[in-house]
Design a protein around this motif. Structure first.
Motif, mmCIF file in Angstrom:
data_model
loop_
_atom_site.group_PDB
_atom_site.id
_atom_site.type_symbol
_atom_site.label_atom_id
_atom_site.label_comp_id
_atom_site.label_asym_id
_atom_site.label_seq_id
_atom_site.Cartn_x
_atom_site.Cartn_y
_atom_site.Cartn_z
ATOM 1 N N ASP A 163 0.812 -1.211 0.000
ATOM 2 C CA ASP A 163 0.000 0.000 0.000
ATOM 3 C C ASP A 163 0.850 1.267 0.000
ATOM 4 N N ASP A 214 2.279 4.822 -1.516
ATOM 5 C CA ASP A 214 1.614 5.906 -2.223
ATOM 6 C C ASP A 214 1.932 5.932 -3.715
ATOM 7 N N HIS A 216 -0.688 4.782 -6.528
ATOM 8 C CA HIS A 216 -1.841 5.539 -7.021
ATOM 9 C C HIS A 216 -1.540 6.243 -8.340
ATOM 10 N N TYR A 245 -1.968 3.549 -11.018
ATOM 11 C CA TYR A 245 -3.359 3.227 -11.349
ATOM 12 C C TYR A 245 -4.092 4.389 -11.999
ATOM 13 N N ARG A 246 -3.661 5.617 -11.733
ATOM 14 C CA ARG A 246 -4.250 6.746 -12.456
ATOM 15 C C ARG A 246 -3.891 6.678 -13.945
ATOM 16 N N ARG A 279 -8.877 4.848 -0.949
ATOM 17 C CA ARG A 279 -8.059 5.662 -1.852
ATOM 18 C C ARG A 279 -7.931 5.031 -3.233
ATOM 19 N N TYR A 280 -7.947 3.703 -3.280
ATOM 20 C CA TYR A 280 -7.824 3.021 -4.564
ATOM 21 C C TYR A 280 -9.081 3.191 -5.416
ATOM 22 N N ARG A 312 -10.866 6.095 -5.717
ATOM 23 C CA ARG A 312 -11.153 7.473 -6.095
ATOM 24 C C ARG A 312 -11.511 7.544 -7.585
ATOM 25 N N GLU A 340 -9.062 6.469 -10.277
ATOM 26 C CA GLU A 340 -8.243 5.266 -10.088
ATOM 27 C C GLU A 340 -9.069 4.018 -10.425
#
Length: 540
Positions: A235, A237, A240, A243-244, A271-272, A274, A277
């Motif tokens: 996990d 940061d 992200h 994945y964006r 968060r994943y 959002r 993402e």
């Protein structure tokens, strides 16, 4: 023209879809060699249409030595010959889509096979080479480099480091044959983006991301220190941003992602999900939850709350290719799921487990969001205990033989009661042995029995598609509202016309006021009451 634009329901199909997971090796054998294949899946498409699913999720079907059931990928652009060809995969995707069924494939970003061209080149190139920068090669510690570079523990047990003859070690969070990729290298990112486009161009409409919280690593690869943030490999940061970039590609094709994200922290999990993402992520809290009314309600509430915060739909799943089958798990004293608790010879009451699994099916399919169904779950298949000499799962071997592994939920499916090997494919013994009573679960027997597990699932999936109140919580009137009940009973409304009630107490309970019983998971008790471990859908 506006008339040709897809409808809102079509665009957002994934928000309330029923998705069927296919473990190709064990689904159906079309060429008679004892291994499931794409020809077998194509032949069973009418069965899947009749079942009533919206999409198929295929576990990896790529070229692989199968050291870890295909999750050791040697080439993402080639179908493993044991399963078929790329042309056949394209036909399957197209044929399923013509029948209204979409295709989701599996991508494994954390690692590749040790037979992948990149890793073979890295081994040949030697220490300090550019080829090794695509992975995590390090010198060892100790006077002669004989100690692994850090103290991490493999997901399969033991050290995640293997030493080569040239003295360097390479990282593999899973099996030795699965070297971890270095996601800080731009070539790794570019290759995966190219692979996504490759499959989206062939009609794939979704991707399940294996071990989605693991690919990024602290570049220093430090020892693990409990409580220290961030974690060196879970996990992080940096994920992200990866994945964006994937989401931008998926949006070009109208495709979706579902992440395998095992995280206890609800805020970190969300968060994943959002908006830029991943579209969805598996809800493992519900899967692992014991058969207990209070804990199930908490798992449902927590899941809906964490998804609502980012506007994502929840996913509901009772089992998959990695976990103990539902009817077995619910028939044990410990009805939750924990990888560390799996042992040989655990006592199971299959009658009890089956009754609870039928109720759990109606519970999960009534919840707002998407539902995932693992092949054979609709047949009520139990976990099989594989003879030790036939086990192939690396989890078993990495545990020193104490963990029975995951093969027990991967046994080839029974299709025809009177055919050899329950109709899986031919007279050739399947790659994993089927239990002696496997034919009693055969699909042809269950199709003719209105009280079978298959008939229950078919009826439930049909109602889920057609009756008011089902679907995602974003649809009009689709929100879940709990009803007051006695302890041990779960009851909620979906919209104004649907009630789902589940009795987990030891005595029959009265049904709420209703106009019709749409579906019930078992025979009612005297006076139409709801028996123990039984669920019902009611029309208000």
């Amino acid at each position: 023209m506006a008339a040709n634009r897809p409808s809102e329901a079509t665009v957002n199909w994934w928000r309330d879809a029923a998705i069927y997971q296919i473990y190709v090796r064990s689904f159906a054998d079309g060429d008679g060699d004892g291994t499931g294949d794409l020809a077998g899946v194509r032949a069973k498409l009418p069965y899947l249409v009749e079942l009533g699913v919206d999409a198929l999720w295929f576990t990896p079907w790529y070229l692989s030595p199968l050291a870890d059931g295909g999750y050791d990928v040697a080439d993402y652009r080639t179908i493993d010959p044991a399963f078929g060809t790329l042309a056949e995969a394209e036909k399957l995707i197209a044929e399923a889509r013509e029948l209204g069924i979409r295709t989701i494939i599996d991508i494994v970003p954390n690692h590749v096979s040790d037979q992948h061209v990149w890793f073979r080149a890295a081994l040949a190139a030697g220490p300090g080479s550019p080829e090794r920068e695509l992975f995590h090669f390090r010198p060892g510690r100790g006077a002669n480099g004989e100690i692994p570079p850090n103290d991490w523990v493999s997901e399969f047990g033991g050290t995640p480091w293997t030493r080569l003859d040239d003295g360097e070690w390479y990282l593999h969070l899973f099996a030795t044959q699965q070297p971890d990729l270095n996601w800080a290298h731009p070539a790794v990112r570019q290759e995966h983006e190219d692979v996504l486009r490759f499959w989206f161009e062939r009609g794939v409409e979704g991707v399940r991301i294996d071990s989605a919280a693991l690919p990024a690593k602290d570049p220093a690869l430090p020892d693990f220190v409990a409580g220290r943030d961030p974690h060196p490999y879970i996990d992080r940061d940096e994920l992200h941003d990866i994945y964006r970039s994937w989401r931008a590609i998926a949006d070009e094709y109208g495709a979706i992602f579902v992440g395998e994200v095992w995280l206890p922290d609800a805020e970190r999990f969300a968060r994943y999900l959002r908006p830029d993402e991943l579209h969805t992520a598996f809800n493992f809290n519900f899967l692992a939850c014991p058969w207990d009314a209070g804990r199930l309600r908490s798992a449902i509430d927590d899941t809906l709350a964490e998804h609502a915060a980012v506007g994502a739909p929840a996913t509901w799943v009772l089992c998959n290719h990695d976990v103990t089958r539902t009817v077995t798990r619910y028939g044990r004293e410990d009805t939750g799921f924990d990888f560390a608790a799996k042992t040989f010879g655990t006592p199971t009451d299959l009658a009890l487990g089956t009754r609870r699994a039928r109720a759990a099916a109606l519970l999960s399919l009534a919840l707002p969001g998407a539902a995932y169904l693992y092949q054979g779950e609709e047949l009520g298949l139990p976990e099989a205990e594989i003879p030790r000499g036939r086990i192939q799962d690396p989890m078993h071997f990495r545990s020193g033989g104490t963990d029975p592994g995951r093969d027990g939920c991967r046994v080839p499916l029974p299709w025809s009661a009177q055919a050899p090997y329950a109709g899986f494919g031919s007279t050739v013994e399947p790659w994993l042995p089927q239990p002696a009573d496997w034919s009693t679960y055969a699909a042809d027997l269950q199709r003719a029995d209105p009280d079978s597990m298959l008939s229950l699932y078919r009826a439930a999936l049909r109602l889920r598609r057609t009756a008011p109140g089902f679907g995602s919580s974003e649809t009009p009137g689709g929100q879940l509202v709990w009803l007051p009940t006695e302890p041990g009973v779960l009851a909620f409304t979906r919209g104004e016309r649907l009630i789902c009630i589940v009795n987990l107490t030891e005595e029959p309970v009265e049904l709420p006021s209703h106009t019709e019983v749409l579906l019930i998971s078992g025979p009612p008790a005297d006076g139409g009451r709801l028996p123990q471990d039984t669920a019902a859908w009611l029309r208000v």
